[in-house]
Design an enzyme around this catalytic site. Sequence first.
Site, PDB file in Angstrom:
ATOM      1  CE  LYS A  60      -4.176   0.915   5.048  1.00  0.00           C
ATOM      2  NZ  LYS A  60      -3.560  -0.388   5.305  1.00  0.00           N
ATOM      3  CG  HIS A 116     -10.090  -2.724   7.560  1.00  0.00           C
ATOM      4  ND1 HIS A 116      -9.459  -2.682   8.776  1.00  0.00           N
ATOM      5  CD2 HIS A 116      -9.263  -3.401   6.728  1.00  0.00           C
ATOM      6  CE1 HIS A 116      -8.286  -3.298   8.677  1.00  0.00           C
ATOM      7  NE2 HIS A 116      -8.143  -3.727   7.439  1.00  0.00           N
ATOM      8  CB  SER A 145      -8.966  -2.116   1.618  1.00  0.00           C
ATOM      9  OG  SER A 145      -9.864  -3.005   2.252  1.00  0.00           O
ATOM     10  CG  HIS A 152      -6.738   1.504   1.174  1.00  0.00           C
ATOM     11  ND1 HIS A 152      -5.597   0.802   0.897  1.00  0.00           N
ATOM     12  CD2 HIS A 152      -7.354   0.832   2.182  1.00  0.00           C
ATOM     13  CE1 HIS A 152      -5.525  -0.262   1.673  1.00  0.00           C
ATOM     14  NE2 HIS A 152      -6.587  -0.271   2.467  1.00  0.00           N
ATOM     15  CG  ASN A 196      -1.784  -1.204   1.310  1.00  0.00           C
ATOM     16  OD1 ASN A 196      -2.387  -1.584   0.325  1.00  0.00           O
ATOM     17  ND2 ASN A 196      -1.853  -1.833   2.482  1.00  0.00           N
ATOM     18  CG  ASP A 217     -11.047   3.161   7.058  1.00  0.00           C
ATOM     19  OD1 ASP A 217     -10.049   3.705   6.555  1.00  0.00           O
ATOM     20  OD2 ASP A 217     -11.017   2.053   7.618  1.00  0.00           O
ATOM     21  CD  GLU A 276     -12.837   0.186   3.878  1.00  0.00           C
ATOM     22  OE1 GLU A 276     -12.201   0.184   2.812  1.00  0.00           O
ATOM     23  OE2 GLU A 276     -12.948  -0.795   4.622  1.00  0.00           O
TER      24      GLU A 276
HETATM   25  C1  LIG Z   1      -9.646   0.214   5.135  1.00  0.00           C
HETATM   26  C2  LIG Z   1      -8.654   0.059   6.223  1.00  0.00           C
HETATM   27  N1  LIG Z   1      -8.892   0.647   7.399  1.00  0.00           N
HETATM   28  C3  LIG Z   1      -8.035   0.547   8.428  1.00  0.00           C
HETATM   29  C4  LIG Z   1      -6.886  -0.191   8.317  1.00  0.00           C
HETATM   30  C5  LIG Z   1      -5.971  -0.300   9.473  1.00  0.00           C
HETATM   31  O1  LIG Z   1      -4.941   0.636   9.350  1.00  0.00           O
HETATM   32  P1  LIG Z   1      -3.486   0.289   9.880  1.00  0.00           P
HETATM   33  O2  LIG Z   1      -2.859  -0.602   8.869  1.00  0.00           O
HETATM   34  O3  LIG Z   1      -2.824   1.611  10.027  1.00  0.00           O
HETATM   35  O4  LIG Z   1      -3.658  -0.408  11.197  1.00  0.00           O
HETATM   36  C6  LIG Z   1      -6.586  -0.834   7.114  1.00  0.00           C
HETATM   37  C7  LIG Z   1      -5.354  -1.633   6.982  1.00  0.00           C
HETATM   38  O5  LIG Z   1      -5.166  -2.456   6.151  1.00  0.00           O
HETATM   39  C8  LIG Z   1      -7.495  -0.706   6.035  1.00  0.00           C
HETATM   40  O6  LIG Z   1      -7.259  -1.300   4.858  1.00  0.00           O
END
Ligand SMILES: Cc1ncc(COP(=O)(O)O)c(C=O)c1O
Length: 372
Positions: free
Chosen positions: A228, A120, A170, A198, A33, A195, A166
């Site tokens: 990311k 997520h 992702s 990404h 990422n 969220d 989101e």
């Molecule tokens: C959509 C989404 N939210 C939150 C997270 C969590 O973030 P972090 O990797 O900083 O713990 C991820 C991680 O893959 C994610 O893809």
Amino acid sequence: MQLATQYAHLSALAAAGRLRTLTPRHGVDFSSNDYLALSDSPALIAAAQAALARGVALGSGGSRLLRGNDAEHEALEEEAARFFGCEAALSFGSGYAANTALLSSLPQAGDLVVHDALVHASMHDGMRLGRAPFQAAPHGEAQAVDDAIAAWRRGGGTGTAWIAIESLYSMDGDLADIASYIAVADRHDAMLVVDEAHATGVWGADGRGAAAAWQGRPNLLTLNTFGKALGCEGAVLCGPAIVRDFLIARARPFIFSTAPAPLSAAVARASLRIAGTEPARRVQLQGLIDSARIHLEPLGARVRSQIVPLVIGDDRAAMQVAAAVQAAGFDVRGIRPPTVPAGTARLRIALTLHVGEAEIAALADVLEELLP
Ligand SMILES: Cc1ncc(COP(=O)(O)O)c(C=O)c1O
């Protein structure tokens, strides 16, 4: 025998072709990422060296509420609030911690959380830890969220409705129609949680996220992560100042955890400055997205952002194609349930500045040979 159940679970997962294992990095990066290739960039390395040279510490020494509250954390939060355009920001060691903190503490027992079906795992875990009931709405359907809240109100729901989505999904790479969710939130006096893991660094003006245009509204909270596109680690929750105050007072993942390294906060600050001042990286990434449209769409991939899914369907077939692509020198990962819905196992092709159009074309050639 001790751990017999665990052994049985692992054997069952292996038999079903669903056992997760760690593998070393290998091949051309089509899976990280690190979208803007900042993680090993001279600019970010120099920022870390400069921070160490001015005496920024490696460890925080405690929870933020105790001795762990370093000036770097506060500086990061002020800069993040300015950069993303919100009233206040609170930093966490990871996006996972931030999402669980938010959803486990803010929604209350008489509230309702309606979340997109594809949010997520960290959002799911936060909701499970919290007190509010929660329900899924079909992916991408703001109207379904509206209907769910309206039905809850008709049934006597009087608390606050929370909507969790989101901005860039992702595993599917599609961008949410944020304006529609804002409208639903406004109509129901609800809080919208977006969220931006990404999207941060890549989408929105200066990479401020796909929800940047709505930042500063009293009913919007965003998760912006540094791990990311911004190439380092950690996250900030952005929103009204009262949310920051509430999380500091009540969010257990914030309270009962050692504060992130001050050095990480210093590097995260630098990553914001780079995102804000080096638009060329984003332009280059958009160029790769265009290349993916040319080379990968004819093979069945859906190209809507830097995350490109190529759905194969069957779990084993997806993992077999992924293994063959890897053997050909490309680090493309197969993603299978439960990370994605049953029957939609896929290759997740991530575009980063670690590759150019030539690598995308070469990957497409290999895929053309391999795909059923
Ligand atoms: C959509 C989404 N939210 C939150 C997270 C969590 O973030 P972090 O990797 O900083 O713990 C991820 C991680 O893959 C994610 O893809």
